[in-house]
Design an enzyme around this catalytic site. Structure first.
Site, PDB file in Angstrom:
ATOM      1  N   LYS A 101     -48.860  -9.086   2.331  1.00  0.00           N
ATOM      2  CA  LYS A 101     -50.275  -8.952   1.966  1.00  0.00           C
ATOM      3  C   LYS A 101     -51.092  -8.487   3.176  1.00  0.00           C
ATOM      4  O   LYS A 101     -51.914  -7.579   3.073  1.00  0.00           O
ATOM      5  CB  LYS A 101     -50.812 -10.299   1.469  1.00  0.00           C
ATOM      6  CG  LYS A 101     -52.321 -10.350   1.377  1.00  0.00           C
ATOM      7  CD  LYS A 101     -52.837 -11.704   0.967  1.00  0.00           C
ATOM      8  CE  LYS A 101     -53.094 -12.665   2.101  1.00  0.00           C
ATOM      9  NZ  LYS A 101     -54.275 -12.407   2.920  1.00  0.00           N
ATOM     10  N   ASN A 102     -50.850  -9.116   4.327  1.00  0.00           N
ATOM     11  CA  ASN A 102     -51.679  -8.793   5.494  1.00  0.00           C
ATOM     12  C   ASN A 102     -51.365  -7.433   6.108  1.00  0.00           C
ATOM     13  O   ASN A 102     -52.075  -6.984   7.014  1.00  0.00           O
ATOM     14  CB  ASN A 102     -51.549  -9.882   6.561  1.00  0.00           C
ATOM     15  CG  ASN A 102     -52.349 -11.119   6.193  1.00  0.00           C
ATOM     16  OD1 ASN A 102     -53.036 -11.132   5.169  1.00  0.00           O
ATOM     17  ND2 ASN A 102     -52.264 -12.152   7.011  1.00  0.00           N
TER      18      ASN A 102
ATOM     19  N   ARG B  41     -62.534 -11.702   2.559  1.00  0.00           N
ATOM     20  CA  ARG B  41     -63.004 -11.343   3.904  1.00  0.00           C
ATOM     21  C   ARG B  41     -62.402 -10.037   4.410  1.00  0.00           C
ATOM     22  O   ARG B  41     -63.039  -9.283   5.123  1.00  0.00           O
ATOM     23  CB  ARG B  41     -62.578 -12.429   4.892  1.00  0.00           C
ATOM     24  CG  ARG B  41     -63.228 -13.743   4.738  1.00  0.00           C
ATOM     25  CD  ARG B  41     -62.823 -14.618   5.903  1.00  0.00           C
ATOM     26  NE  ARG B  41     -62.983 -13.898   7.166  1.00  0.00           N
ATOM     27  CZ  ARG B  41     -64.135 -13.726   7.765  1.00  0.00           C
ATOM     28  NH1 ARG B  41     -65.216 -14.236   7.284  1.00  0.00           N
ATOM     29  NH2 ARG B  41     -64.194 -13.040   8.894  1.00  0.00           N
TER      30      ARG B  41
ATOM     31  N   CYS C  85     -65.792 -19.024   5.592  1.00  0.00           N
ATOM     32  CA  CYS C  85     -64.756 -19.340   4.603  1.00  0.00           C
ATOM     33  C   CYS C  85     -64.223 -20.722   4.899  1.00  0.00           C
ATOM     34  O   CYS C  85     -64.632 -21.361   5.870  1.00  0.00           O
ATOM     35  CB  CYS C  85     -63.650 -18.304   4.608  1.00  0.00           C
ATOM     36  SG  CYS C  85     -62.579 -18.447   6.009  1.00  0.00           S
TER      37      CYS C  85
ATOM     38  N   ARG D 283     -65.407 -17.775  11.249  1.00  0.00           N
ATOM     39  CA  ARG D 283     -64.791 -16.452  11.287  1.00  0.00           C
ATOM     40  C   ARG D 283     -65.782 -15.299  11.479  1.00  0.00           C
ATOM     41  O   ARG D 283     -66.035 -14.501  10.570  1.00  0.00           O
ATOM     42  CB  ARG D 283     -63.937 -16.252  10.029  1.00  0.00           C
ATOM     43  CG  ARG D 283     -62.836 -17.287   9.962  1.00  0.00           C
ATOM     44  CD  ARG D 283     -61.905 -17.082   8.841  1.00  0.00           C
ATOM     45  NE  ARG D 283     -60.925 -16.045   9.083  1.00  0.00           N
ATOM     46  CZ  ARG D 283     -59.950 -15.772   8.223  1.00  0.00           C
ATOM     47  NH1 ARG D 283     -59.849 -16.436   7.108  1.00  0.00           N
ATOM     48  NH2 ARG D 283     -59.080 -14.834   8.486  1.00  0.00           N
TER      49      ARG D 283
ATOM     50  N   ILE E 119     -67.362 -11.667  12.961  1.00  0.00           N
ATOM     51  CA  ILE E 119     -66.788 -10.318  13.131  1.00  0.00           C
ATOM     52  C   ILE E 119     -67.447  -9.616  14.329  1.00  0.00           C
ATOM     53  O   ILE E 119     -67.471  -8.392  14.401  1.00  0.00           O
ATOM     54  CB  ILE E 119     -66.927  -9.460  11.850  1.00  0.00           C
ATOM     55  CG1 ILE E 119     -68.394  -9.428  11.380  1.00  0.00           C
ATOM     56  CG2 ILE E 119     -66.011  -9.932  10.746  1.00  0.00           C
ATOM     57  CD1 ILE E 119     -68.715  -8.200  10.560  1.00  0.00           C
ATOM     58  N   ASP E 120     -68.005 -10.437  15.241  1.00  0.00           N
ATOM     59  CA  ASP E 120     -68.724  -9.860  16.382  1.00  0.00           C
ATOM     60  C   ASP E 120     -67.869  -8.892  17.202  1.00  0.00           C
ATOM     61  O   ASP E 120     -68.359  -7.884  17.698  1.00  0.00           O
ATOM     62  CB  ASP E 120     -69.267 -10.992  17.278  1.00  0.00           C
ATOM     63  CG  ASP E 120     -68.174 -11.939  17.744  1.00  0.00           C
ATOM     64  OD1 ASP E 120     -67.343 -12.352  16.901  1.00  0.00           O
ATOM     65  OD2 ASP E 120     -68.117 -12.269  18.937  1.00  0.00           O
ATOM     66  N   LEU E 121     -66.560  -9.173  17.305  1.00  0.00           N
ATOM     67  CA  LEU E 121     -65.715  -8.313  18.139  1.00  0.00           C
ATOM     68  C   LEU E 121     -65.505  -6.938  17.486  1.00  0.00           C
ATOM     69  O   LEU E 121     -65.424  -5.927  18.178  1.00  0.00           O
ATOM     70  CB  LEU E 121     -64.367  -8.987  18.418  1.00  0.00           C
ATOM     71  CG  LEU E 121     -64.453 -10.353  19.110  1.00  0.00           C
ATOM     72  CD1 LEU E 121     -63.089 -10.995  19.246  1.00  0.00           C
ATOM     73  CD2 LEU E 121     -65.106 -10.216  20.489  1.00  0.00           C
TER      74      LEU E 121
ATOM     75  N   ASP F  17     -50.815 -19.077  10.012  1.00  0.00           N
ATOM     76  CA  ASP F  17     -50.656 -19.014   8.560  1.00  0.00           C
ATOM     77  C   ASP F  17     -49.463 -19.831   8.057  1.00  0.00           C
ATOM     78  O   ASP F  17     -49.242 -19.930   6.844  1.00  0.00           O
ATOM     79  CB  ASP F  17     -50.515 -17.553   8.099  1.00  0.00           C
ATOM     80  CG  ASP F  17     -51.851 -16.819   8.131  1.00  0.00           C
ATOM     81  OD1 ASP F  17     -52.883 -17.464   8.356  1.00  0.00           O
ATOM     82  OD2 ASP F  17     -51.855 -15.586   7.937  1.00  0.00           O
TER      83      ASP F  17
ATOM     84  N   ARG G 294     -54.041 -15.395  -4.429  1.00  0.00           N
ATOM     85  CA  ARG G 294     -54.518 -14.377  -3.488  1.00  0.00           C
ATOM     86  C   ARG G 294     -53.362 -13.797  -2.678  1.00  0.00           C
ATOM     87  O   ARG G 294     -53.437 -12.643  -2.251  1.00  0.00           O
ATOM     88  CB  ARG G 294     -55.532 -14.988  -2.509  1.00  0.00           C
ATOM     89  CG  ARG G 294     -56.901 -15.236  -3.103  1.00  0.00           C
ATOM     90  CD  ARG G 294     -57.854 -15.671  -2.021  1.00  0.00           C
ATOM     91  NE  ARG G 294     -57.591 -14.901  -0.829  1.00  0.00           N
ATOM     92  CZ  ARG G 294     -57.643 -15.372   0.421  1.00  0.00           C
ATOM     93  NH1 ARG G 294     -57.993 -16.596   0.643  1.00  0.00           N
ATOM     94  NH2 ARG G 294     -57.382 -14.591   1.446  1.00  0.00           N
TER      95      ARG G 294
HETATM   96  C1  UD1 Z   1     -55.895 -12.364  10.236  1.00  0.00           C
HETATM   97  C2  UD1 Z   1     -55.097 -12.658   8.988  1.00  0.00           C
HETATM   98  C3  UD1 Z   1     -55.056 -14.167   8.720  1.00  0.00           C
HETATM   99  C4  UD1 Z   1     -54.548 -14.908   9.959  1.00  0.00           C
HETATM  100  C5  UD1 Z   1     -55.319 -14.492  11.196  1.00  0.00           C
HETATM  101  C6  UD1 Z   1     -54.728 -15.065  12.482  1.00  0.00           C
HETATM  102  C7  UD1 Z   1     -55.390 -10.671   7.645  1.00  0.00           C
HETATM  103  C8  UD1 Z   1     -55.999 -10.051   6.450  1.00  0.00           C
HETATM  104  N1  UD1 Z   1     -55.692 -11.961   7.871  1.00  0.00           N
HETATM  105  O1  UD1 Z   1     -57.235 -12.810   9.994  1.00  0.00           O
HETATM  106  O2  UD1 Z   1     -54.185 -14.399   7.615  1.00  0.00           O
HETATM  107  O3  UD1 Z   1     -54.715 -16.295   9.767  1.00  0.00           O
HETATM  108  O4  UD1 Z   1     -55.326 -13.051  11.332  1.00  0.00           O
HETATM  109  O5  UD1 Z   1     -53.398 -14.686  12.610  1.00  0.00           O
HETATM  110  O6  UD1 Z   1     -54.622 -10.045   8.359  1.00  0.00           O
HETATM  111  N2  UD1 Z   1     -62.728 -13.976  16.102  1.00  0.00           N
HETATM  112  C9  UD1 Z   1     -63.961 -13.891  16.701  1.00  0.00           C
HETATM  113  N3  UD1 Z   1     -64.679 -12.747  16.539  1.00  0.00           N
HETATM  114  C10 UD1 Z   1     -64.232 -11.686  15.816  1.00  0.00           C
HETATM  115  C11 UD1 Z   1     -62.959 -11.788  15.198  1.00  0.00           C
HETATM  116  C12 UD1 Z   1     -62.230 -12.943  15.371  1.00  0.00           C
HETATM  117  O7  UD1 Z   1     -64.405 -14.829  17.368  1.00  0.00           O
HETATM  118  O8  UD1 Z   1     -64.932 -10.671  15.719  1.00  0.00           O
HETATM  119  C13 UD1 Z   1     -61.918 -15.216  16.241  1.00  0.00           C
HETATM  120  C14 UD1 Z   1     -61.674 -15.944  14.919  1.00  0.00           C
HETATM  121  O9  UD1 Z   1     -62.762 -16.780  14.578  1.00  0.00           O
HETATM  122  C15 UD1 Z   1     -60.391 -16.707  15.200  1.00  0.00           C
HETATM  123  C16 UD1 Z   1     -59.621 -15.747  16.118  1.00  0.00           C
HETATM  124  O10 UD1 Z   1     -60.602 -14.858  16.663  1.00  0.00           O
HETATM  125  O11 UD1 Z   1     -60.671 -17.887  15.901  1.00  0.00           O
HETATM  126  C17 UD1 Z   1     -58.545 -14.952  15.434  1.00  0.00           C
HETATM  127  O12 UD1 Z   1     -59.060 -14.368  14.247  1.00  0.00           O
HETATM  128  P1  UD1 Z   1     -58.556 -12.980  13.671  1.00  0.00           P
HETATM  129  O13 UD1 Z   1     -57.272 -12.585  14.320  1.00  0.00           O
HETATM  130  O14 UD1 Z   1     -59.666 -11.993  13.740  1.00  0.00           O
HETATM  131  O15 UD1 Z   1     -58.289 -13.323  12.159  1.00  0.00           O
HETATM  132  P2  UD1 Z   1     -58.407 -12.327  10.947  1.00  0.00           P
HETATM  133  O16 UD1 Z   1     -58.129 -10.949  11.437  1.00  0.00           O
HETATM  134  O17 UD1 Z   1     -59.679 -12.583  10.207  1.00  0.00           O
END
Ligand code: UD1
Length: 420
Positions: A22-23, A92, A116, A121, A123-125, A307, A399
């Site tokens: 899925k991912n 998301r 969620c 979570r 998306i600032d980065l 996960d 999902r």
């Molecule tokens: C993806 C996976 C999810 C998995 C996660 C970690 C998909 C669709 N989902 O989620 O199943 O649990 O990776 O392996 O592939 N963060 C920030 N700012 C940002 C982005 C992330 O602070 O802009 C933080 C998050 O809050 C978290 C960490 O970085 O603490 C890792 O998150 P991230 O790798 O981005 O998770 P997803 O990509 O959402």
């Protein structure tokens, strides 16, 4: 609403075929926005999240069909760059359209996904990296409104944290940008690697695939000649079925799997006393003589995946002794603890760490699924509980797990989907 009824204490046996990841499917469907041709994608898992993303792409103007785990998709016809709230709120990962839409159209509006069950979570980065590539971004009425009228520019981006979808978004944006981008501290998850490999097959020059530093030569806004491709196997689904074999003390074989993607997981299982045989694309787990406790710390790939944290917690309830599980990625990913406790598990939470005392006698109960992976921990617990457990809110499971009851039933589990 549907719920699952699982009668515990059944031995499992036989083999289970692992679906496409899925991912990986989600970023790869977003990647079709960069394609100059109609694509055929095989080994697509037919799960709700994939359907949601296909719905989003159709809403933007793409045409697609999905049959027998094959998607035919033409995203060349996309004529809107607005991903609206009604679809994004369901998932998301819709945010994965942000980078490709902005790179292709020079503007886009993508609804903010919001929080969620497993935490804030942000998306600032993603946003910061796109700004470094020249985008002007505003948040207006819950939407990310992004503009880059002359296209995105290549840039040096150092991610403050390793982010999976953040890396994928920016890799896709960089592939269509003007000039070269250097991305540092990129996620190395196999799903990220597959995005890079497909871009490389499409002729994009990428150095460093599989490492945390990538140099990507952008196409200058030109759509890419992406070849048809097959989605990699789902390592999280595979890990869940390995835990099912382990917790029920059964021998089961997983087919269509990539054992290399599961090294941290199989190593943990071996340390817990299970024997695992592997071939190029199968894994067989054998019952452990003694089930030992474990210390687990989640981290980015190639470390132990967050996960699979919930599933291993269920498994640790059946090991004799104290296991410590440290969740390092998400602040609120222990929602399964209270439900496992209702079934008799002995788990204490302190900050991001859970202490699991085993072996606990688990009893059937009515339990509530809270997020996708937490729900699979409840299935595992139900498989060894006394009596029939009812798991409610299973839309979370739908999902991400394809044909869940079918696969578990084939292994011999007593599992039924019923209507409330
Ligand atoms: C993806 C996976 C999810 C998995 C996660 C970690 C998909 C669709 N989902 O989620 O199943 O649990 O990776 O392996 O592939 N963060 C920030 N700012 C940002 C982005 C992330 O602070 O802009 C933080 C998050 O809050 C978290 C960490 O970085 O603490 C890792 O998150 P991230 O790798 O981005 O998770 P997803 O990509 O959402």
């Amino acid at each position: 609403m549907h719920y699952l009824a699982i009668q515990g204490k059944q031995k499992l046996s036989g083999s289970v075929s692992i679906s496409g990841a899925k991912n990986a499917a989600l970023p790869l469907l977003a990647l079709t926005l960069l394609s100059s041709r109609k694509l055929t994608i095989t080994n697509i898992p037919e799960v709700a999240d994939v359907k949601t993303l296909l719905q989003l792409l159709t809403n933007l103007g793409a045409t697609s069909t999905c049959n027998n785990n094959t998607v035919e998709i033409d995203s060349t016809t996309v004529n809107s760059a607005c991903a609206n709230y009604d679809i994004v709120r369901k998932m998301r990962a819709s945010i994965l359209t942000l980078g490709p839409l902005l790179a292709r159209f020079g503007h886009c509006e993508v609804s903010l996904p919001g929080g969620c069950a497993i935490g804030q979570r942000p998306i600032d980065l993603h946003l910061k990296a796109l700004e470094q590539m020249g985008a002007v971004i505003e948040i207006k009425q819950g939407y990310v409104v992004a503009k880059a009228p002359k296209g995105l520019k290549g840039a040096t981006i150092i991610f403050d944290k390793v982010t999976v979808t953040g890396s994928e978004n920016i890799i896709m944006a960089a592939a269509l940008a003007h000039g070269s981008s250097k991305l540092v501290n990129v996620a190395k998850e196999p799903e990220v690697v597959q995005v890079c490999e497909i871009l490389a097959d499409a002729g994009v020059k990428i150095e460093g695939i599989g490492t945390s530093q990538l140099i990507i030569a952008g196409s200058g806004g030109k759509l890419l000649d992406i070849p048809d491709f097959k989605v990699i196997p789902d390592r999280i689904e595979a890990g869940t079925y390995l835990c099912a074999g382990a917790i029920t003390k059964s021998k089961i074989t997983l087919t269509n799997v990539n054992p290399k993607h599961l090294e941290a997981v199989t190593l943990k299982l071996e340390q817990m006393g299970f024997k695992i045989d592997e071939t190029r694309d199968t894994l067989t787990i054998h019952p452990g003589e003694k089930q030992l406790p474990s210390d687990i710390e989640t981290s980015e790939y190639p470390g132990f995946p967050t996960d699979l944290q919930a599933q291993f917690m269920a498994l640790c309830t059946q090991a004799k002794g104290t296991s410590i599980i440290d969740e390092r990625l998400f602040e609120n990913r222990f929602m399964h603890v209270s439900e496992l406790s209702r079934m008799g598990a002995n788990i204490k939470l302190k900050g991001h760490s859970a202490t699991v005392e085993g072996k606990a006698k688990l009893n059937a109960a009515d339990v509530m699924a809270t997020d996708l992976r937490a729900s699979s921990a409840l299935i595992l617990a139900a498989l060894v509980a006394d009596g029939t457990t009812k798991i409610h809110r299973i839309y979370h499971l739908d999902r991400g797990y394809e044909n869940l009851e079918g696969k578990f039933s084939k292994l011999g589990a007593q599992i039924k989907r019923l209507e409330e």
